[in-house]
Write an enzyme that holds these catalytic residues in place. Structure first.
Site, PDB file in Angstrom:
ATOM      1  N   ARG A  24      -4.380  28.501  37.141  1.00 30.29           N
ATOM      2  CA  ARG A  24      -3.108  29.198  36.881  1.00 30.29           C
ATOM      3  C   ARG A  24      -2.712  30.115  38.040  1.00 30.29           C
ATOM      4  NH1 ARG A  24      -1.779  28.577  31.304  1.00 30.29           N
ATOM      5  NH2 ARG A  24      -3.542  28.579  29.876  1.00 30.29           N
TER       6      ARG A  24
ATOM      7  N   GLY B 231       1.378  29.921  29.991  1.00 30.98           N
ATOM      8  CA  GLY B 231       1.803  29.210  31.201  1.00 30.98           C
ATOM      9  C   GLY B 231       3.009  29.792  31.912  1.00 30.98           C
TER      10      GLY B 231
ATOM     11  N   ASP C  69       7.284  18.943  28.550  1.00 33.25           N
ATOM     12  CA  ASP C  69       6.574  17.677  28.641  1.00 33.25           C
ATOM     13  C   ASP C  69       7.108  16.788  27.512  1.00 33.25           C
ATOM     14  OD1 ASP C  69       4.475  15.833  28.994  1.00 33.25           O
ATOM     15  OD2 ASP C  69       3.072  17.406  29.525  1.00 33.25           O
TER      16      ASP C  69
ATOM     17  N   LYS D 214       9.565  17.386  32.927  1.00 34.85           N
ATOM     18  CA  LYS D 214       8.983  16.048  33.083  1.00 34.85           C
ATOM     19  C   LYS D 214       9.652  15.139  32.065  1.00 34.85           C
ATOM     20  CE  LYS D 214       4.083  16.359  34.195  1.00 34.85           C
ATOM     21  NZ  LYS D 214       2.747  16.258  33.581  1.00 34.85           N
TER      22      LYS D 214
ATOM     23  N   GLU E 240      10.087  28.870  29.839  1.00 33.25           N
ATOM     24  CA  GLU E 240       8.912  27.982  29.848  1.00 33.25           C
ATOM     25  C   GLU E 240       8.552  27.605  31.279  1.00 33.25           C
ATOM     26  OE1 GLU E 240       6.534  27.150  28.248  1.00 33.25           O
ATOM     27  OE2 GLU E 240       6.919  26.382  26.248  1.00 33.25           O
ATOM     28  N   ASP E 241       7.301  27.286  31.484  1.00 37.21           N
ATOM     29  CA  ASP E 241       6.880  26.783  32.792  1.00 37.21           C
ATOM     30  C   ASP E 241       7.162  25.291  32.908  1.00 37.21           C
ATOM     31  OD1 ASP E 241       4.997  26.537  30.740  1.00 37.21           O
ATOM     32  OD2 ASP E 241       3.297  26.406  32.112  1.00 37.21           O
TER      33      ASP E 241
ATOM     34  N   PHE F 131      -0.172  15.070  36.917  1.00 34.49           N
ATOM     35  CA  PHE F 131      -0.913  16.176  36.317  1.00 34.49           C
ATOM     36  C   PHE F 131      -0.825  17.380  37.247  1.00 34.49           C
ATOM     37  CE2 PHE F 131      -3.921  17.029  32.844  1.00 34.49           C
ATOM     38  CZ  PHE F 131      -4.125  18.378  33.128  1.00 34.49           C
TER      39      PHE F 131
HETATM   40  C1  PRP Z   1       2.377  24.016  27.875  1.00 32.70           C
HETATM   41  C2  PRP Z   1       3.671  24.615  28.408  1.00 32.70           C
HETATM   42  C3  PRP Z   1       4.605  24.464  27.245  1.00 32.70           C
HETATM   43  C4  PRP Z   1       4.121  23.186  26.585  1.00 32.70           C
HETATM   44  C5  PRP Z   1       5.011  22.047  26.978  1.00 32.70           C
HETATM   45  O1  PRP Z   1       1.693  24.994  27.161  1.00 32.70           O
HETATM   46  O2  PRP Z   1       3.511  25.961  28.775  1.00 32.70           O
HETATM   47  O3  PRP Z   1       4.518  25.543  26.341  1.00 32.70           O
HETATM   48  O4  PRP Z   1       2.792  22.938  27.044  1.00 32.70           O
HETATM   49  O5  PRP Z   1       4.584  20.843  26.404  1.00 32.70           O
HETATM   50  P1  PRP Z   1       5.435  20.017  25.365  1.00 32.70           P
HETATM   51  O6  PRP Z   1       6.833  19.866  25.911  1.00 32.70           O
HETATM   52  O7  PRP Z   1       4.687  18.712  25.311  1.00 32.70           O
HETATM   53  O8  PRP Z   1       5.429  20.723  24.057  1.00 32.70           O
HETATM   54  P2  PRP Z   1       0.176  24.838  26.678  1.00 32.70           P
HETATM   55  O9  PRP Z   1       0.165  24.379  25.247  1.00 32.70           O
HETATM   56  O10 PRP Z   1      -0.573  24.024  27.666  1.00 32.70           O
HETATM   57  O11 PRP Z   1      -0.337  26.343  26.666  1.00 32.70           O
HETATM   58  P3  PRP Z   1      -0.386  27.418  27.866  1.00 32.70           P
HETATM   59  O12 PRP Z   1       1.048  27.790  28.162  1.00 32.70           O
HETATM   60  O13 PRP Z   1      -1.167  28.563  27.309  1.00 32.70           O
HETATM   61  O14 PRP Z   1      -1.050  26.765  29.043  1.00 32.70           O
END
Ligand code: PRP
Length: 183
Positions: free
Chosen positions: A168, A46, A106, A134, A102-103, A155
């Site tokens: 993406r 991400g 959550d 978030k 990080e992107d 979302f």
């Molecule tokens: C997303 C995002 C973070 C994580 C955040 O990755 O890039 O790494 O979720 O969520 P959290 O705070 O609840 O841990 P994802 O697992 O969707 O993988 P990706 O980056 O390959 O899309």
């Protein structure tokens, strides 16, 4: 074939807002990491778009590395169990300052886990940077060192963020139409 933008309800963070944010964060990083051995660490997949924009705006010397993690479980909710699919080069951990990119944050579980993981393996220092935060979704307490934009619990996709690996490549952060993920 349907285009990705057709599934977007509205733009939440525009391309211009993103670039302003990247510039602001890059300036902070330049200030904070003068005369330090910096490794900027991209968490795949991400954050790759944000990472690529950020590294071209920072002027302090920095090396780059990559990790890929996945949380067990799928869909719109994470379960909190994290598995490392691609690891950082451990040989540099003790001598360099790590800045995780990080992107989005959550639940906070991914970054909590990664900070702990890197510290336990002897990292000299670990800080975190996220484009989007978030806070309403936090399950574990976590405060990132650099935050781009705080967003509501919607979302979002685009600029690296996906739903089912799609969207993406959109250049902005948009809110996904509910009908796409509530089938
Ligand atoms: C997303 C995002 C973070 C994580 C955040 O990755 O890039 O790494 O979720 O969520 P959290 O705070 O609840 O841990 P994802 O697992 O969707 O993988 P990706 O980056 O390959 O899309």
């Amino acid at each position: 074939m349907k285009q990705y933008w057709q599934d977007v309800d509205r733009i939440l963070v525009s391309e211009e807002q993103i670039q302003q944010t990247v510039t602001r964060i890059a300036k902070q990083i330049d200030e904070d990491y003068k005369d330090k051995d910096l490794i900027i660490l991209c968490i795949l997949k991400g954050s790759v778009v944000f990472f690529a924009d950020l590294l071209r705006k920072i002027t302090v010397p920095a090396e780059m590395d990559f990790m890929r993690v996945s949380s067990y479980g799928s869909g719109t909710k994470t379960s909190g169990n994290i598995r490392i699919l691609l690891d950082i080069d451990h040989s540099r951990l003790k001598t360099s300052e790590i800045l995780i990119i990080e992107d989005i944050i959550d639940s906070g579980r991914t970054l909590s886990y990664l900070c702990e993981y890197l510290k336990l393996r002897g990292a000299k220092s670990v800080r975190t940077c996220t484009l989007l935060d978030k806070p309403d979704r936090r399950e574990v307490e976590f405060i990132p060192d650099y935050v781009g934009i705080v967003i509501p619990d919607e979302f979002v996709v685009g600029y690296g963020l996906d739903y089912d690996e799609k969207y993406r490549t959109l250049p902005y952060v948009g809110v996904l139409k509910e009908e796409v993920y509530k089938k």
